[in-house]
Enzyme design. Sequence first.
Site, PDB file in Angstrom:
ATOM      1  N   TYR A 146      59.598 -13.889  -8.201  1.00 15.13           N
ATOM      2  CA  TYR A 146      59.423 -12.771  -7.265  1.00 15.13           C
ATOM      3  C   TYR A 146      60.599 -11.790  -7.386  1.00 15.13           C
ATOM      4  O   TYR A 146      60.407 -10.585  -7.614  1.00 15.13           O
ATOM      5  CB  TYR A 146      59.319 -13.310  -5.829  1.00 15.13           C
ATOM      6  CG  TYR A 146      59.251 -12.227  -4.772  1.00 15.13           C
ATOM      7  CD1 TYR A 146      58.147 -11.374  -4.692  1.00 15.13           C
ATOM      8  CD2 TYR A 146      60.283 -12.049  -3.855  1.00 15.13           C
ATOM      9  CE1 TYR A 146      58.088 -10.382  -3.722  1.00 15.13           C
ATOM     10  CE2 TYR A 146      60.223 -11.059  -2.887  1.00 15.13           C
ATOM     11  CZ  TYR A 146      59.125 -10.224  -2.819  1.00 15.13           C
ATOM     12  OH  TYR A 146      59.062  -9.241  -1.866  1.00 15.13           O
ATOM     13  N   GLY A 271      64.504 -21.875  -4.169  1.00 16.64           N
ATOM     14  CA  GLY A 271      64.623 -20.431  -4.394  1.00 16.64           C
ATOM     15  C   GLY A 271      65.034 -19.651  -3.164  1.00 16.64           C
ATOM     16  O   GLY A 271      65.189 -18.439  -3.222  1.00 16.64           O
TER      17      GLY A 271
END
Length: 330
Positions: A146, A271
């Site tokens: 992302y 993450g």
Amino acid sequence: MSTAEQAAVRGRRVLVTGGSGFIGRHVVSELSAAGARVRVVDLKPHPDPAVELIQGDLGDPSVLEQCFAQGCDWIVHLAAVTSVLRSLEHPDLTYRTNVAATHALLEAARSAGATALVFASTNAVTGPMEAPAISEAATLRPLTPYGATKAAAEMLMSAYTASYGVRCTALRLTNVYGGGMQAKDSIVARLMRAIRLGGTFEVYGDGQQVRDYVHAADVVQAVRLALASENWRGPVVIGTGKSLSVLEVLDAVRRVTGAELPVRHGAARPGEMPAVIVDPSRARAAGWSPRYNFEEGLAGVWQEWSTLDREAVAAGTGAVGLPAVAGRTS
Ligand SMILES: NC(=O)c1ccc[n+]([C@@H]2O[C@H](COP(=O)([O-])OP(=O)(O)OC[C@H]3O[C@@H](n4cnc5c(N)ncnc54)[C@H](O)[C@@H]3O)[C@@H](O)[C@H]2O)c1
């Protein structure tokens, strides 16, 4: 919106990608109210049938062609794989949507002679904090597909600004909350859902991780400024500058809703940035100033969620209106 701002927006042909999503619906309602000729491209329908919609995948060349068929002055680019977890599970789709489709959009924008593009980026482009606060000068060291694909899109925009004169601004948004977020899986939506449906709220990790929460109406204000003002280009951090830990958010939610809100602690998410503290000085110097503090914004969010049917909350649907924005204009 000031009279001068309204004059700048009136009559503009604005393409909003992802305009049926959470932030997109706020952007579309504000720009339409200011007299822009808004066109939305989205995989999903828009709840307001009066909105001009091209339903389809931005990555499909024939869909993109329709988007620009009657010309385009400005673009607000919000369509993306928006979830960090989904990006970890589907890095290829994330690349195709967030980078390849963004590049195709930029190409179409320059062919159409569009002059400004505002992009919803994220502080996740930077990775772990290496200074007391994240500013536009932070090194790009994304931890997830992302963050990496948003950073890649920012790089493309830098080139299209410099080489082709499509003035692109990448708003690096912190955690956005506000009206109409029933379909979201971010913390404020998860908390509202937990309270309405009952049960125990899962805190990822120890709850000490800090985040900056910015109201959707304040994001719309930044979008407007970035579209209309020549001073806005390149990355701009958009956040309040005041971060809260997850445990502080829980306390605020308890105060605003009166709910007891039982919690349990689960595993930390892969993450996840341990801390997000931002320095929004650049945005402030360019005329942006957030109008909502967290508890005030939260009160509006709770007002909306508390009136929804339980079934709608469970289904992730419900409020399609945007009371928090409508109730608070400049
Ligand atoms: N919400 C936040 O806290 C936050 C924070 C930082 C950045 N952002 C960015 O802001 C933007 C909007 O976020 P949101 O919270 O409104 O997300 P959202 O998921 O509610 O909206 C995204 C919209 O894009 C559409 N879309 C996705 N892929 C598409 C495709 N290939 N073609 C056409 N439409 C497509 C979806 O159908 C959806 O309606 C995203 O780019 C996101 O990465 C959001």
